[in-house]
Design a protein around this motif. Structure first.
Motif, PDB file in Angstrom:
ATOM      1  N   GLU A  46     -11.158  -9.067  -9.467  1.00 53.38           N
ATOM      2  CA  GLU A  46     -10.293  -7.921  -9.753  1.00 53.38           C
ATOM      3  C   GLU A  46     -10.017  -7.147  -8.473  1.00 53.38           C
ATOM      4  O   GLU A  46     -10.956  -6.682  -7.811  1.00 53.38           O
ATOM      5  N   LEU A  47      -8.756  -7.027  -8.122  1.00 54.35           N
ATOM      6  CA  LEU A  47      -8.365  -6.175  -7.000  1.00 54.35           C
ATOM      7  C   LEU A  47      -8.233  -4.764  -7.559  1.00 54.35           C
ATOM      8  O   LEU A  47      -7.249  -4.433  -8.212  1.00 54.35           O
ATOM      9  N   VAL A  48      -9.243  -3.947  -7.341  1.00 54.96           N
ATOM     10  CA  VAL A  48      -9.314  -2.614  -7.929  1.00 54.96           C
ATOM     11  C   VAL A  48      -8.320  -1.668  -7.265  1.00 54.96           C
ATOM     12  O   VAL A  48      -7.640  -0.899  -7.936  1.00 54.96           O
ATOM     13  N   GLU A  49      -8.249  -1.729  -5.926  1.00 54.92           N
ATOM     14  CA  GLU A  49      -7.284  -0.882  -5.222  1.00 54.92           C
ATOM     15  C   GLU A  49      -6.983  -1.446  -3.844  1.00 54.92           C
ATOM     16  O   GLU A  49      -7.778  -2.179  -3.262  1.00 54.92           O
ATOM     17  N   THR A  50      -5.805  -1.095  -3.367  1.00 57.42           N
ATOM     18  CA  THR A  50      -5.363  -1.428  -2.010  1.00 57.42           C
ATOM     19  C   THR A  50      -4.909  -0.134  -1.367  1.00 57.42           C
ATOM     20  O   THR A  50      -4.107   0.592  -1.945  1.00 57.42           O
ATOM     21  N   ASP A  51      -5.451   0.159  -0.202  1.00 59.64           N
ATOM     22  CA  ASP A  51      -5.075   1.372   0.515  1.00 59.64           C
ATOM     23  C   ASP A  51      -4.552   1.017   1.894  1.00 59.64           C
ATOM     24  O   ASP A  51      -5.125   0.174   2.584  1.00 59.64           O
ATOM     25  N   LYS A  52      -3.463   1.681   2.293  1.00 57.17           N
ATOM     26  CA  LYS A  52      -2.956   1.547   3.658  1.00 57.17           C
ATOM     27  C   LYS A  52      -3.833   2.421   4.537  1.00 57.17           C
ATOM     28  O   LYS A  52      -4.133   3.556   4.192  1.00 57.17           O
ATOM     29  N   THR A  53      -4.302   1.873   5.644  1.00 56.74           N
ATOM     30  CA  THR A  53      -5.113   2.638   6.591  1.00 56.74           C
ATOM     31  C   THR A  53      -4.322   2.825   7.879  1.00 56.74           C
ATOM     32  O   THR A  53      -3.212   2.306   8.020  1.00 56.74           O
ATOM     33  N   GLU A  54      -4.901   3.539   8.808  1.00 57.26           N
ATOM     34  CA  GLU A  54      -4.217   3.819  10.070  1.00 57.26           C
ATOM     35  C   GLU A  54      -3.809   2.525  10.791  1.00 57.26           C
ATOM     36  O   GLU A  54      -2.721   2.434  11.346  1.00 57.26           O
ATOM     37  N   ASN A  55      -4.688   1.516  10.753  1.00 50.96           N
ATOM     38  CA  ASN A  55      -4.433   0.276  11.492  1.00 50.96           C
ATOM     39  C   ASN A  55      -4.287  -0.958  10.615  1.00 50.96           C
ATOM     40  O   ASN A  55      -4.256  -2.074  11.133  1.00 50.96           O
ATOM     41  N   GLY A  56      -4.272  -0.799   9.308  1.00 50.17           N
ATOM     42  CA  GLY A  56      -4.181  -1.977   8.439  1.00 50.17           C
ATOM     43  C   GLY A  56      -4.293  -1.610   6.975  1.00 50.17           C
ATOM     44  O   GLY A  56      -3.620  -0.714   6.503  1.00 50.17           O
ATOM     45  N   HIS A  57      -5.198  -2.311   6.278  1.00 53.13           N
ATOM     46  CA  HIS A  57      -5.384  -2.093   4.842  1.00 53.13           C
ATOM     47  C   HIS A  57      -6.858  -2.165   4.472  1.00 53.13           C
ATOM     48  O   HIS A  57      -7.654  -2.809   5.155  1.00 53.13           O
ATOM     49  N   SER A  58      -7.178  -1.534   3.365  1.00 50.95           N
ATOM     50  CA  SER A  58      -8.518  -1.580   2.792  1.00 50.95           C
ATOM     51  C   SER A  58      -8.376  -2.052   1.344  1.00 50.95           C
ATOM     52  O   SER A  58      -7.518  -1.554   0.612  1.00 50.95           O
ATOM     53  N   PHE A  59      -9.193  -3.022   0.973  1.00 54.69           N
ATOM     54  CA  PHE A  59      -9.124  -3.617  -0.363  1.00 54.69           C
ATOM     55  C   PHE A  59     -10.453  -3.429  -1.067  1.00 54.69           C
ATOM     56  O   PHE A  59     -11.507  -3.750  -0.510  1.00 54.69           O
TER      57      PHE A  59
END
Length: 74
Positions: free
Chosen positions: A56-69
């Motif tokens: 389950e991909l609970v959340e995806t966040d855009k970060t300063e230099n990429g993404h956090s999953f």
């Protein structure tokens, strides 16, 4: 349950998915992992990987230099 933090910044495709798959293999079902990446393709690859492997991909966040999953192991 606090997620395991997994820093994969600096790695290019396909290594974020390969390393996440290997890390999840050693974790209990239902465990959470937060994967930080800088690979621009990870925003495509990680959701596809989760769908393919049934996580389950609970959340995806855009970060300063990429993404956090945030992923929950099936």
């Amino acid at each position: 349950m606090n997620p395991v933090l997994y820093d994969l910044r600096g790695l290019k495709c396909p290594f974020p998915v390969i390393k996440t798959r290997k890390k999840l293999a050693g974790m209990a079902s239902g465990a959470l992992i937060r994967v930080d990446t800088t690979d621009p393709l990870a925003v495509i690859d990680m959701p596809h990987f989760c769908n393919e492997d049934g996580h389950e991909l609970v959340e995806t966040d855009k970060t300063e230099n990429g993404h956090s999953f945030l992923i929950r192991k099936r």
